[in-house]
Design a protein around this motif. Structure first.
Motif, PDB file in Angstrom:
ATOM      1  N   MET A 261       0.841  -1.190   0.000  1.00 34.82           N
ATOM      2  CA  MET A 261       0.000   0.000   0.000  1.00 34.82           C
ATOM      3  C   MET A 261       0.878   1.242   0.000  1.00 34.82           C
ATOM      4  O   MET A 261       1.904   1.281   0.647  1.00 34.82           O
ATOM      5  CB  MET A 261      -0.874   0.066   1.253  1.00 34.82           C
ATOM      6  CG  MET A 261      -2.040  -0.871   1.284  1.00 34.82           C
ATOM      7  SD  MET A 261      -3.099  -0.575   2.730  1.00 34.82           S
ATOM      8  CE  MET A 261      -4.383   0.372   1.965  1.00 34.82           C
ATOM      9  N   THR A 262       0.407   2.243  -0.705  1.00 41.11           N
ATOM     10  CA  THR A 262       1.090   3.534  -0.694  1.00 41.11           C
ATOM     11  C   THR A 262       0.480   4.419   0.388  1.00 41.11           C
ATOM     12  O   THR A 262      -0.566   4.090   0.971  1.00 41.11           O
ATOM     13  CB  THR A 262       0.937   4.245  -2.052  1.00 41.11           C
ATOM     14  OG1 THR A 262      -0.443   4.602  -2.222  1.00 41.11           O
ATOM     15  CG2 THR A 262       1.413   3.364  -3.204  1.00 41.11           C
ATOM     16  N   LYS A 263       1.116   5.556   0.633  1.00 39.34           N
ATOM     17  CA  LYS A 263       0.574   6.520   1.596  1.00 39.34           C
ATOM     18  C   LYS A 263      -0.822   6.967   1.167  1.00 39.34           C
ATOM     19  O   LYS A 263      -1.722   7.086   1.999  1.00 39.34           O
ATOM     20  CB  LYS A 263       1.498   7.719   1.726  1.00 39.34           C
ATOM     21  CG  LYS A 263       2.826   7.395   2.353  1.00 39.34           C
ATOM     22  CD  LYS A 263       3.735   8.610   2.381  1.00 39.34           C
ATOM     23  CE  LYS A 263       5.081   8.245   2.969  1.00 39.34           C
ATOM     24  NZ  LYS A 263       5.963   9.411   3.067  1.00 39.34           N
ATOM     25  N   ASP A 264      -0.989   7.201  -0.120  1.00 36.65           N
ATOM     26  CA  ASP A 264      -2.304   7.610  -0.628  1.00 36.65           C
ATOM     27  C   ASP A 264      -3.341   6.513  -0.430  1.00 36.65           C
ATOM     28  O   ASP A 264      -4.509   6.800  -0.125  1.00 36.65           O
ATOM     29  CB  ASP A 264      -2.225   7.993  -2.113  1.00 36.65           C
ATOM     30  CG  ASP A 264      -1.507   9.315  -2.340  1.00 36.65           C
ATOM     31  OD1 ASP A 264      -1.440  10.134  -1.394  1.00 36.65           O
ATOM     32  OD2 ASP A 264      -1.023   9.530  -3.465  1.00 36.65           O
ATOM     33  N   ASP A 265      -2.934   5.255  -0.594  1.00 33.59           N
ATOM     34  CA  ASP A 265      -3.854   4.134  -0.370  1.00 33.59           C
ATOM     35  C   ASP A 265      -4.317   4.108   1.081  1.00 33.59           C
ATOM     36  O   ASP A 265      -5.508   3.935   1.363  1.00 33.59           O
ATOM     37  CB  ASP A 265      -3.193   2.797  -0.719  1.00 33.59           C
ATOM     38  CG  ASP A 265      -2.899   2.628  -2.195  1.00 33.59           C
ATOM     39  OD1 ASP A 265      -3.588   3.267  -3.030  1.00 33.59           O
ATOM     40  OD2 ASP A 265      -1.979   1.853  -2.515  1.00 33.59           O
ATOM     41  N   VAL A 266      -3.373   4.256   1.994  1.00 33.04           N
ATOM     42  CA  VAL A 266      -3.702   4.232   3.427  1.00 33.04           C
ATOM     43  C   VAL A 266      -4.669   5.367   3.756  1.00 33.04           C
ATOM     44  O   VAL A 266      -5.697   5.158   4.402  1.00 33.04           O
ATOM     45  CB  VAL A 266      -2.423   4.324   4.287  1.00 33.04           C
ATOM     46  CG1 VAL A 266      -2.770   4.574   5.753  1.00 33.04           C
ATOM     47  CG2 VAL A 266      -1.586   3.049   4.150  1.00 33.04           C
ATOM     48  N   LEU A 267      -4.353   6.564   3.304  1.00 36.02           N
ATOM     49  CA  LEU A 267      -5.233   7.703   3.571  1.00 36.02           C
ATOM     50  C   LEU A 267      -6.588   7.521   2.896  1.00 36.02           C
ATOM     51  O   LEU A 267      -7.618   7.926   3.443  1.00 36.02           O
ATOM     52  CB  LEU A 267      -4.575   9.010   3.124  1.00 36.02           C
ATOM     53  CG  LEU A 267      -3.397   9.453   3.989  1.00 36.02           C
ATOM     54  CD1 LEU A 267      -2.725  10.679   3.382  1.00 36.02           C
ATOM     55  CD2 LEU A 267      -3.825   9.723   5.421  1.00 36.02           C
ATOM     56  N   GLY A 268      -6.591   6.896   1.741  1.00 33.75           N
ATOM     57  CA  GLY A 268      -7.851   6.612   1.056  1.00 33.75           C
ATOM     58  C   GLY A 268      -8.733   5.660   1.852  1.00 33.75           C
ATOM     59  O   GLY A 268      -9.952   5.830   1.912  1.00 33.75           O
TER      60      GLY A 268
ATOM     61  N   LYS B  91      -4.888  -3.375   8.916  1.00 36.63           N
ATOM     62  CA  LYS B  91      -4.086  -4.221   9.805  1.00 36.63           C
ATOM     63  C   LYS B  91      -3.064  -5.034   9.019  1.00 36.63           C
ATOM     64  O   LYS B  91      -1.948  -5.249   9.478  1.00 36.63           O
ATOM     65  CB  LYS B  91      -4.985  -5.152  10.610  1.00 36.63           C
ATOM     66  CG  LYS B  91      -5.665  -4.482  11.768  1.00 36.63           C
ATOM     67  CD  LYS B  91      -6.487  -5.488  12.567  1.00 36.63           C
ATOM     68  CE  LYS B  91      -7.149  -4.835  13.749  1.00 36.63           C
ATOM     69  NZ  LYS B  91      -7.927  -5.809  14.549  1.00 36.63           N
ATOM     70  N   ALA B  92      -3.463  -5.472   7.852  1.00 41.44           N
ATOM     71  CA  ALA B  92      -2.581  -6.314   7.041  1.00 41.44           C
ATOM     72  C   ALA B  92      -1.498  -5.515   6.325  1.00 41.44           C
ATOM     73  O   ALA B  92      -0.453  -6.069   5.993  1.00 41.44           O
ATOM     74  CB  ALA B  92      -3.403  -7.096   6.020  1.00 41.44           C
ATOM     75  N   ASN B  93      -1.735  -4.221   6.101  1.00 41.55           N
ATOM     76  CA  ASN B  93      -0.836  -3.476   5.223  1.00 41.55           C
ATOM     77  C   ASN B  93      -0.263  -2.179   5.780  1.00 41.55           C
ATOM     78  O   ASN B  93       0.758  -1.714   5.288  1.00 41.55           O
ATOM     79  CB  ASN B  93      -1.569  -3.135   3.919  1.00 41.55           C
ATOM     80  CG  ASN B  93      -1.972  -4.361   3.162  1.00 41.55           C
ATOM     81  OD1 ASN B  93      -1.140  -5.089   2.658  1.00 41.55           O
ATOM     82  ND2 ASN B  93      -3.269  -4.620   3.103  1.00 41.55           N
ATOM     83  N   GLU B  94      -0.896  -1.590   6.759  1.00 41.81           N
ATOM     84  CA  GLU B  94      -0.500  -0.248   7.179  1.00 41.81           C
ATOM     85  C   GLU B  94       0.891  -0.197   7.795  1.00 41.81           C
ATOM     86  O   GLU B  94       1.597   0.804   7.654  1.00 41.81           O
ATOM     87  CB  GLU B  94      -1.523   0.330   8.168  1.00 41.81           C
ATOM     88  CG  GLU B  94      -1.227   1.774   8.514  1.00 41.81           C
ATOM     89  CD  GLU B  94      -2.234   2.376   9.473  1.00 41.81           C
ATOM     90  OE1 GLU B  94      -2.312   3.603   9.490  1.00 41.81           O
ATOM     91  OE2 GLU B  94      -2.921   1.632  10.183  1.00 41.81           O
ATOM     92  N   ALA B  95       1.332  -1.252   8.447  1.00 39.81           N
ATOM     93  CA  ALA B  95       2.635  -1.239   9.104  1.00 39.81           C
ATOM     94  C   ALA B  95       3.767  -0.996   8.113  1.00 39.81           C
ATOM     95  O   ALA B  95       4.835  -0.503   8.484  1.00 39.81           O
ATOM     96  CB  ALA B  95       2.855  -2.549   9.847  1.00 39.81           C
ATOM     97  N   MET B  96       3.524  -1.284   6.848  1.00 37.07           N
ATOM     98  CA  MET B  96       4.559  -1.102   5.826  1.00 37.07           C
ATOM     99  C   MET B  96       4.666   0.346   5.358  1.00 37.07           C
ATOM    100  O   MET B  96       5.584   0.693   4.637  1.00 37.07           O
ATOM    101  CB  MET B  96       4.258  -2.002   4.622  1.00 37.07           C
ATOM    102  CG  MET B  96       4.297  -3.473   4.937  1.00 37.07           C
ATOM    103  SD  MET B  96       3.921  -4.449   3.474  1.00 37.07           S
ATOM    104  CE  MET B  96       2.166  -4.717   3.709  1.00 37.07           C
ATOM    105  N   VAL B  97       3.729   1.203   5.782  1.00 40.30           N
ATOM    106  CA  VAL B  97       3.674   2.581   5.301  1.00 40.30           C
ATOM    107  C   VAL B  97       3.861   3.532   6.477  1.00 40.30           C
ATOM    108  O   VAL B  97       3.192   3.402   7.502  1.00 40.30           O
ATOM    109  CB  VAL B  97       2.321   2.865   4.604  1.00 40.30           C
ATOM    110  CG1 VAL B  97       2.246   4.297   4.140  1.00 40.30           C
ATOM    111  CG2 VAL B  97       2.107   1.902   3.452  1.00 40.30           C
ATOM    112  N   ARG B  98       4.760   4.485   6.318  1.00 40.35           N
ATOM    113  CA  ARG B  98       5.005   5.467   7.378  1.00 40.35           C
ATOM    114  C   ARG B  98       4.477   6.827   6.917  1.00 40.35           C
ATOM    115  O   ARG B  98       4.915   7.362   5.907  1.00 40.35           O
ATOM    116  CB  ARG B  98       6.488   5.544   7.673  1.00 40.35           C
ATOM    117  CG  ARG B  98       6.823   6.490   8.798  1.00 40.35           C
ATOM    118  CD  ARG B  98       8.293   6.372   9.157  1.00 40.35           C
ATOM    119  NE  ARG B  98       8.674   7.363  10.096  1.00 40.35           N
ATOM    120  CZ  ARG B  98       8.668   7.191  11.417  1.00 40.35           C
ATOM    121  NH1 ARG B  98       8.298   6.029  11.908  1.00 40.35           N
ATOM    122  NH2 ARG B  98       9.048   8.153  12.219  1.00 40.35           N
TER     123      ARG B  98
END
Length: 108
Positions: free
Chosen positions: A1-8, A47-54
């Motif tokens: 996930m990208t930062k934009d994905d997380v915020l989305g 939960k599955a992906n956010e830890a990879m994005v700061r």
């Protein structure tokens, strides 16, 4: 996930919690449940992906703003459903009492 994905995902969750307030206002319990399930699906993705994005700076602030909005919406939903839950609890207790009386004294 990208930062934009997380915020989305956070933005989508915020939109859903806003819709949950509307559903609770309208006593649309099935709609509320459906929206809750959709929020849960988004939580699972995070939960599955956010830890990879700061997130930093403005992105982090945007996330915090969205979370605060979701918490506010959650409080509104709880405030709206509390009377309904109390009524349901009274009904369940009343039915349980009635059932105990029938069991104790028979179908007189």
């Amino acid at each position: 996930m990208t930062k934009d994905d997380v915020l989305g995902v956070y933005a989508a969750m915020s939109d859903l919690t806003r819709a949950m307030v509307t559903a609770a206002n309208e006593s649309d319990w099935e709609g509320l449940e459906s929206l809750e399930q959709r929020v849960s699906a988004h939580v699972a993705v995070l939960k599955a992906n956010e830890a990879m994005v700061r997130l930093e700076g403005e992105e982090r602030q945007r996330k915090a703003t969205l979370i605060k909005q979701m918490l506010d919406d959650d409080r509104k939903v709880r405030d709206l459903i509390a009377p309904w839950m109390a009524q349901l609890a009274r009904l369940i207790n009343s039915t349980g009492t009635e059932r105990r009386l029938v069991n104790a004294y028979g179908g007189v």
